[in-house]
Design an enzyme around this catalytic site. Sequence first.
Site, PDB file in Angstrom:
ATOM      1  N   ASP A  43      50.567  39.205  15.046  1.00 57.47           N
ATOM      2  CA  ASP A  43      51.354  38.818  15.877  1.00 57.47           C
ATOM      3  C   ASP A  43      50.721  38.553  17.166  1.00 57.47           C
ATOM      4  O   ASP A  43      51.596  38.331  18.264  1.00 57.47           O
ATOM      5  CB  ASP A  43      52.621  39.680  16.065  1.00 57.47           C
ATOM      6  N   CYS A  86      36.388  26.766  10.427  1.00 54.41           N
ATOM      7  CA  CYS A  86      36.939  28.026  10.703  1.00 54.41           C
ATOM      8  C   CYS A  86      38.102  28.251  11.643  1.00 54.41           C
ATOM      9  O   CYS A  86      38.696  27.143  12.224  1.00 54.41           O
ATOM     10  CB  CYS A  86      35.901  28.969  11.271  1.00 54.41           C
ATOM     11  N   CYS A 102      56.363  37.146  19.072  1.00 57.31           N
ATOM     12  CA  CYS A 102      57.616  36.906  18.658  1.00 57.31           C
ATOM     13  C   CYS A 102      58.666  37.550  19.061  1.00 57.31           C
ATOM     14  O   CYS A 102      59.724  37.080  19.225  1.00 57.31           O
ATOM     15  CB  CYS A 102      57.365  37.269  17.005  1.00 57.31           C
ATOM     16  N   CYS A 159      31.812  24.250  17.594  1.00 60.80           N
ATOM     17  CA  CYS A 159      31.979  25.428  16.983  1.00 60.80           C
ATOM     18  C   CYS A 159      30.870  26.301  16.538  1.00 60.80           C
ATOM     19  O   CYS A 159      29.845  25.582  15.915  1.00 60.80           O
ATOM     20  CB  CYS A 159      33.099  25.284  16.058  1.00 60.80           C
TER      21      CYS A 159
END
Length: 163
Positions: A43, A86, A102, A159
């Site tokens: 989360d 990725c 959340c 990246c």
Amino acid sequence: MAAANFVQRMNPDVQLLPIDRRLDRGNVARLLEGVDVVVDGCDNFATRLIVADAALAAHVPLVSAAVGQFEGQLAVYRGWEPGKPCYRCLVGSDPDRPDVSCADQGVLGALTGVIGSLAAIEAVRQLVPFGEDSAGKLLLVDALAFRFRTIALPKDAGCPCAD
Ligand SMILES: [Zn+2]
């Protein structure tokens, strides 16, 4: 422990190894030893980056599932493979990225069931391949618009996984 107890009651033949410990950069590599697939539904962004970096380094497929208020995302990452992104190819590397929990914004409960079940399918697909490869795609679920979409997720040439 609640999840482990539930799974054990549902199927007593499943062998479980519950780990009652917080995951961090110091223990994540050890926790991933011998692992065939990682399913991330945590989360917060900081933990997602830790898990994603470790899965990439260990060459363990990462099934990444996330939900917002009315939307969900699902992707499989195998960034060590040519042409496959990725997690950082999607989100970048900003450790100060704003993180809305959340608990703060609320989540449509049934949506977690939908995304969780889809993540389980992708975990099985990584173990026993079937159908199309899901790595390199991002599934977007929009519960407000009653819509599922899949978009291509390219490898980011800038990246670190592209080195
Ligand atoms: Zn990358």
